[in-house]
Design an enzyme around this catalytic site. Sequence first.
Site, mmCIF file in Angstrom:
data_model
loop_
_atom_site.group_PDB
_atom_site.id
_atom_site.type_symbol
_atom_site.label_atom_id
_atom_site.label_comp_id
_atom_site.label_asym_id
_atom_site.label_seq_id
_atom_site.Cartn_x
_atom_site.Cartn_y
_atom_site.Cartn_z
ATOM 1 N N ARG A 210 11.452 -4.828 6.560
ATOM 2 C CA ARG A 210 12.232 -4.674 5.429
ATOM 3 C C ARG A 210 13.603 -4.395 5.789
ATOM 4 O O ARG A 210 13.979 -3.801 6.888
ATOM 5 C CB ARG A 210 11.671 -3.388 4.394
ATOM 6 N N HIS B 127 5.732 6.313 -2.665
ATOM 7 C CA HIS B 127 6.930 7.104 -2.857
ATOM 8 C C HIS B 127 6.738 8.315 -3.248
ATOM 9 O O HIS B 127 7.841 9.282 -2.705
ATOM 10 C CB HIS B 127 7.520 6.061 -4.003
ATOM 11 N N CYS C 148 0.962 -1.003 -0.041
ATOM 12 C CA CYS C 148 0.077 0.038 0.080
ATOM 13 C C CYS C 148 0.792 1.274 -0.037
ATOM 14 O O CYS C 148 1.992 1.187 0.201
ATOM 15 C CB CYS C 148 -0.790 -0.055 1.282
ATOM 16 N N ALA D 89 3.220 1.854 2.920
ATOM 17 C CA ALA D 89 4.316 1.006 2.885
ATOM 18 C C ALA D 89 5.439 1.570 2.219
ATOM 19 O O ALA D 89 6.465 1.507 2.281
ATOM 20 C CB ALA D 89 3.875 -0.542 2.304
HETATM 21 FE FE1 CFM Z 1 12.695 0.289 -5.664
HETATM 22 FE FE2 CFM Z 1 12.220 -1.863 -6.027
HETATM 23 FE FE3 CFM Z 1 10.912 -0.214 -4.359
HETATM 24 FE FE4 CFM Z 1 13.397 -1.158 -3.833
HETATM 25 FE FE5 CFM Z 1 12.685 -2.942 -2.256
HETATM 26 FE FE6 CFM Z 1 11.475 -3.853 -4.262
HETATM 27 FE FE7 CFM Z 1 9.984 -2.283 -2.877
HETATM 28 MO MO1 CFM Z 1 10.581 -4.785 -2.154
HETATM 29 S S1 CFM Z 1 14.182 -1.338 -5.538
HETATM 30 S S2 CFM Z 1 12.408 0.962 -3.608
HETATM 31 S S3 CFM Z 1 14.612 -2.023 -2.139
HETATM 32 S S4 CFM Z 1 10.980 -0.302 -6.639
HETATM 33 S S5 CFM Z 1 12.701 -4.973 -3.043
HETATM 34 S S6 CFM Z 1 11.963 -3.857 -6.594
HETATM 35 S S7 CFM Z 1 9.417 -4.036 -3.745
HETATM 36 S S8 CFM Z 1 10.965 -2.902 -0.941
HETATM 37 S S9 CFM Z 1 9.269 -0.472 -3.373
#
Ligand code: CFM
Length: 548
Positions: free
Chosen positions: A100, A200, A66, A69
């Site tokens: 994480r 993000h 989500c 997260a």
């Molecule tokens: Fe970038 Fe990723 Fe992500 Fe990531 Fe991660 Fe991920 Fe993630 Mo899991 S590189 S930041 S450190 S998009 S592994 S493939 S899914 S936490 S949001």
Amino acid sequence: MPSKLTPEELKQELLKAYPAKVARKREKQIIINKHKDETSANGLPTTTEVLANARTIPGILSMRGCAYAGCKGVVLGPTRDILHIVHGPIGCSYYAWLTRRNQTRPVSDEDPNFMTYCFSTDMQEEDIIYGGEKKLKKAIDEAIAIFKPKALDIFSTCPVGLIGDDVHAVAREMEAKYPDVNIFGFSCEGYKGVSQSAGHHIANNKVFTDVLGLGDLKKPGKYRVNLLGEYNIGGDAFELERVFEKCGITLQATFSGNSTYEEFTSAHNVDLNLVMCHRSINYMADMMETKYGIPWFKVNFIGAEASAKSLRKIAQYYGDQELIDRVEAVIAEEMPAIEAAKAIHRPSLEGKTAVLFVGGSRAHHYQELFHELGMETISAGYEFAHRDDYEGRHVIPSIKVDADSRNIEEIEVHPDAELYKERVTPERKAELLAMGIEMNGYEGMMPEMKEGALIIDDLNHHEAEVLIEKVKPAIFGAGVKEKYVIQKSGVPLKQLHSYDYSGPYAGFKGAINFYAEIDRLVNASCWGLVKAPWQSSPELSASYAYVG
Ligand code: CFM
């Protein structure tokens, strides 16, 4: 493809079980990779369109997370000394607590490290009914009294938005009470977007407006850079810090692996931004370029070859012979160990296949490491990436804005009157492009994958099972939610989010770890022994007893 099915037949197998309406939507998210004739700026082929960043169909078991997260866990989580308070029920907070594997390394014992704590307002029913702002203020009072942080942030979970608690007003009020603490809040309620990707963006915006530019730390060194989108999973950032230091490149700030608040505040004091995970942090790179004139390009430190290429790119950007030579010396020093490790592991892996379904950048990045082992990625997809992560950044203007993306604030950024400085002239940019260094660019996953590879966005549980049955790859790269279901069918699963509690896999030493790990996993003799009960005795018998 080891499967006897053609890519089109495989696609139909994946869609077969769906009602017509669902199949129509999934059809646009399952794409047979095809390169168009025209090439992009880097000479790579452009690809067909994929439907991405769209809502998951209700009832489907998705791999996604989500918005909360994405904001709390992903972008802000790895910072060491910002005190993160989760405003919400304890489940949201507890689940984000150390799940994480972002690591950190305080410099001294006095250095605050809040990462091992879990701060939450622990909302109860009565807070939902009467409002939770009072409780939040009390939590902030308490946290500041005990931990004395320089910065404190508040993360909103779903109920906070639903009942209308104003975390920004609370942040303003509490900052007036504690003027030495930078207090800011995120409207990152879980429902704010179709996935963690929305979180993000929300995180990027707030860190940009409320943190960046407040400090004036300048780490010593001639070549000062930020590394954006590297989160120190399994110690990846530690390995990259080692390599950068060896090359004489100063890491001013990493967003956000092994980072501190002060580094964030002073991240404008660099001449270059390196973007590792484009998905999670490209907004920040863009905004920093507009406000401060800091250019950025894409790097990838997953894979030894990719790491060497990224280091060369940095050296060429500065164009300084001293740096170019030093980078070459470092690569020459690191490569023999890589070659030796490859000689051990590659022969037993060569020609085998992988499928990768991870987040928003690793399904692409990790193809490099498998490639170094002679393994081909025959199917891949992201959980929550956007079209630009698949097809390349040039498609951004053609991405339709929908109700879900409109949910997230687009902030207006202007050049800073004092701090804006042009680092590269348009002529130099053209020169760099001629050398194969594209500023502000990202080619995406699809142009780098073979034609015929199956691209699947937002893969779900059902489709994963069909893939296993029809393709039976030598290895499946995904996360812990998928791991045991897939391993029960006799296919090893490598966790590419948390690394199965090992790592690092980035940089040179990381590549060596990865080769050994994949060899161990793929060539373990246990997979042939895995049999589901119905495979050994297909007929189960039972009888009913009725007692009247
Ligand atoms: Fe970038 Fe990723 Fe992500 Fe990531 Fe991660 Fe991920 Fe993630 Mo899991 S590189 S930041 S450190 S998009 S592994 S493939 S899914 S936490 S949001």
